[in-house]
Scaffold this motif. Sequence first.
Motif, PDB file in Angstrom:
ATOM      1  N   GLY A   1       0.817  -1.211   0.000  1.00  9.67           N
ATOM      2  CA  GLY A   1       0.000   0.000   0.000  1.00  9.67           C
ATOM      3  C   GLY A   1       0.848   1.256   0.000  1.00  9.67           C
ATOM      4  N   LEU A   2       1.926   1.258   0.794  1.00 12.33           N
ATOM      5  CA  LEU A   2       2.825   2.409   0.816  1.00 12.33           C
ATOM      6  C   LEU A   2       3.451   2.626  -0.553  1.00 12.33           C
ATOM      7  CD1 LEU A   2       4.393   4.627   2.349  1.00 12.33           C
ATOM      8  CD2 LEU A   2       6.124   2.886   2.866  1.00 12.33           C
ATOM      9  N   LYS A   3       3.882   1.552  -1.178  1.00 14.77           N
ATOM     10  CA  LYS A   3       4.514   1.684  -2.494  1.00 14.77           C
ATOM     11  C   LYS A   3       3.542   2.272  -3.513  1.00 14.77           C
ATOM     12  CE  LYS A   3       5.545   0.211  -6.814  1.00 14.77           C
ATOM     13  NZ  LYS A   3       4.666  -0.063  -7.971  1.00 14.77           N
ATOM     14  N   ILE A   4       2.320   1.760  -3.547  1.00 17.61           N
ATOM     15  CA  ILE A   4       1.332   2.259  -4.510  1.00 17.61           C
ATOM     16  C   ILE A   4       1.006   3.723  -4.229  1.00 17.61           C
ATOM     17  CG2 ILE A   4      -1.056   2.049  -5.284  1.00 17.61           C
ATOM     18  CD1 ILE A   4       0.792  -0.087  -6.418  1.00 17.61           C
ATOM     19  N   ARG A   5       0.780   4.057  -2.961  1.00 18.95           N
ATOM     20  CA  ARG A   5       0.446   5.454  -2.641  1.00 18.95           C
ATOM     21  C   ARG A   5       1.583   6.392  -3.014  1.00 18.95           C
ATOM     22  NH1 ARG A   5      -1.847   2.843   1.729  1.00 18.95           N
ATOM     23  NH2 ARG A   5      -0.028   3.203   3.064  1.00 18.95           N
ATOM     24  N   ALA A   6       2.824   6.009  -2.739  1.00 20.85           N
ATOM     25  CA  ALA A   6       3.960   6.886  -3.025  1.00 20.85           C
ATOM     26  C   ALA A   6       4.140   7.095  -4.521  1.00 20.85           C
ATOM     27  CB  ALA A   6       5.229   6.311  -2.408  1.00 20.85           C
ATOM     28  N   THR A   7       4.093   6.021  -5.301  1.00 20.89           N
ATOM     29  CA  THR A   7       4.331   6.162  -6.734  1.00 20.89           C
ATOM     30  C   THR A   7       3.183   6.875  -7.438  1.00 20.89           C
ATOM     31  OG1 THR A   7       3.471   3.903  -7.074  1.00 20.89           O
ATOM     32  CG2 THR A   7       5.862   4.156  -6.872  1.00 20.89           C
ATOM     33  N   GLU A   8       1.948   6.571  -7.031  1.00 12.82           N
ATOM     34  CA  GLU A   8       0.804   7.225  -7.666  1.00 12.82           C
ATOM     35  C   GLU A   8       0.680   8.687  -7.226  1.00 12.82           C
ATOM     36  OE1 GLU A   8      -1.255   5.980 -10.089  1.00 12.82           O
ATOM     37  OE2 GLU A   8       0.248   4.404 -10.117  1.00 12.82           O
ATOM     38  N   THR A   9       0.963   8.959  -5.969  1.00 13.72           N
ATOM     39  CA  THR A   9       0.933  10.347  -5.504  1.00 13.72           C
ATOM     40  C   THR A   9       1.988  11.166  -6.216  1.00 13.72           C
ATOM     41  OG1 THR A   9       0.069   9.765  -3.325  1.00 13.72           O
ATOM     42  CG2 THR A   9       1.231  11.857  -3.499  1.00 13.72           C
ATOM     43  N   ALA A  10       3.191  10.625  -6.340  1.00 13.70           N
ATOM     44  CA  ALA A  10       4.259  11.351  -7.029  1.00 13.70           C
ATOM     45  C   ALA A  10       3.846  11.682  -8.460  1.00 13.70           C
ATOM     46  CB  ALA A  10       5.540  10.533  -7.016  1.00 13.70           C
ATOM     47  N   ARG A  11       3.195  10.754  -9.113  1.00 17.99           N
ATOM     48  CA  ARG A  11       2.760  10.999 -10.495  1.00 17.99           C
ATOM     49  C   ARG A  11       1.731  12.120 -10.560  1.00 17.99           C
ATOM     50  NH1 ARG A  11      -0.422   7.957 -14.252  1.00 17.99           N
ATOM     51  NH2 ARG A  11      -0.971   6.456 -12.626  1.00 17.99           N
ATOM     52  N   ARG A  12       0.795  12.133  -9.610  1.00 14.76           N
ATOM     53  CA  ARG A  12      -0.205  13.209  -9.588  1.00 14.76           C
ATOM     54  C   ARG A  12       0.435  14.565  -9.275  1.00 14.76           C
ATOM     55  NH1 ARG A  12      -3.087   9.436  -6.540  1.00 14.76           N
ATOM     56  NH2 ARG A  12      -2.766  10.645  -4.632  1.00 14.76           N
ATOM     57  N   VAL A  13       1.369  14.578  -8.338  1.00 16.64           N
ATOM     58  CA  VAL A  13       2.016  15.840  -7.958  1.00 16.64           C
ATOM     59  C   VAL A  13       2.832  16.390  -9.124  1.00 16.64           C
ATOM     60  CG1 VAL A  13       3.725  16.888  -6.428  1.00 16.64           C
ATOM     61  CG2 VAL A  13       2.007  15.327  -5.496  1.00 16.64           C
ATOM     62  N   VAL A  14       3.573  15.526  -9.800  1.00 14.22           N
ATOM     63  CA  VAL A  14       4.345  15.980 -10.960  1.00 14.22           C
ATOM     64  C   VAL A  14       3.413  16.511 -12.035  1.00 14.22           C
ATOM     65  CG1 VAL A  14       5.866  15.250 -12.842  1.00 14.22           C
ATOM     66  CG2 VAL A  14       6.317  14.455 -10.510  1.00 14.22           C
ATOM     67  N   ASP A  15       2.316  15.844 -12.253  1.00 13.08           N
ATOM     68  CA  ASP A  15       1.358  16.300 -13.257  1.00 13.08           C
ATOM     69  C   ASP A  15       0.815  17.684 -12.908  1.00 13.08           C
ATOM     70  OD1 ASP A  15      -0.457  15.483 -15.643  1.00 13.08           O
ATOM     71  OD2 ASP A  15      -1.873  16.163 -14.116  1.00 13.08           O
ATOM     72  N   GLN A  16       0.444  17.899 -11.652  1.00  9.70           N
ATOM     73  CA  GLN A  16      -0.037  19.221 -11.228  1.00  9.70           C
ATOM     74  C   GLN A  16       1.062  20.268 -11.402  1.00  9.70           C
ATOM     75  OE1 GLN A  16      -3.027  19.865 -10.830  1.00  9.70           O
ATOM     76  NE2 GLN A  16      -4.117  18.653  -9.297  1.00  9.70           N
ATOM     77  N   ALA A  17       2.299  19.900 -11.063  1.00 10.12           N
ATOM     78  CA  ALA A  17       3.409  20.856 -11.176  1.00 10.12           C
ATOM     79  C   ALA A  17       3.629  21.279 -12.623  1.00 10.12           C
ATOM     80  CB  ALA A  17       4.681  20.235 -10.597  1.00 10.12           C
ATOM     81  N   ILE A  18       3.480  20.356 -13.546  1.00 13.64           N
ATOM     82  CA  ILE A  18       3.640  20.678 -14.960  1.00 13.64           C
ATOM     83  C   ILE A  18       2.517  21.594 -15.434  1.00 13.64           C
ATOM     84  CG2 ILE A  18       3.378  19.648 -17.258  1.00 13.64           C
ATOM     85  CD1 ILE A  18       5.243  17.447 -16.374  1.00 13.64           C
TER      86      ILE A  18
END
Length: 388
Positions: A323-340
Amino acid sequence: MTEHDTPDPLTDELLERIRQRADGYDRDNRFFTEDFAELADGGYLRALVPVEFGGLGLSLEQTARLQVRLAGAAPATALAVNMHLVWTGIAKTLRDRGDDSLEFVLREAGAGEVFAFGLSEAGNDLVLFGSTTEARPQPDGSYRFHGRKIFTSLSPAWTRLGTMGLDTTSPDAPKIVYGFIERTGGGFEIREDWDTLGMRATQSNTTVLDGAPAAADRVVRRLDPGPNPDPLVFAIFANFEILLAAVYTGIGARALELAVASAHRRTSLKNDGRSYANDPDIRWRVAEAAIDQDALLPQLDALARDVDERADHGRLWFPKLVGLKIRATETARRVVDQAIRVSGGSTFFSGNELGRLYRDVLAGMFHPSDAESAHNTVANAWLGPIEE
């Protein structure tokens, strides 16, 4: 660091040099040679090695926090170094629980040996519970491995490769065999085939094992295929998932920093030349990214601390880890997308840091456990197996 007298192996000056080199490694599809040398010289590869073996004696919680910072400077550097840290973390986790079967990993890492992770195989969705590699037993108790391993990070630098294969010929076969081979022992080929969308500096080339030998005293487990309660399996899952989550947490943190800087730097003609930091839509995107990002560090710290302190989560350990792995990788993807979206079209140009983070963060979906496997693990823990 939680200990005031513990040296920090990641100084601000070192991180800035690493950050400055990251774009060149990515552009040239080149191994992070200079980063690696500086990190090794500064003792970073010995973070999890006990002091008595020449290491820094850090905890998994402390090391995960360091990996967050390193990934914020150079994700590919952090991801590749992760593979060495995972093996030393596995050895430490076992030793903390009274199992010295991998103590040689800690001693050799303390002496400067570099460990790489040679477990992944194309098409093997059983991950640790099966293998397409042959582990052929030898009369002296050693094994020779024959097979193809993918995503072997640190390919140019490793001196020890932890690997596994399936023994189908011994009287008690089948057995999953875990062992360590040495670079000087031969019996393998590294194919320079790492030309990828992101995480390019890891140089995670394919490794073809063609009789690579693991000495008898470097064969650390012979396990039944399938889910197994052996402590090694837990130690691999715990260290791999937690340290991997740390890398992607660092990517998200850096993307948020860049989004904030961009919002203040960019100006809007529509709003009388004021910065985009005053635009309600931009403010919402930055806030959304910050809310997502803020959830990760407490989870990362708590789960790493639980491993350090030998907490007993019973059947929920594996759901918590995946669960930690999925949350970290998916959250990072969403944050990068928002940053772009906050930063605009400049991120579409080659060499832009956020553009590189966008490519690097996509690798998160390919690391085990993938989303399908993770959800199956969690569902089985809470609902039990599917009835036949």
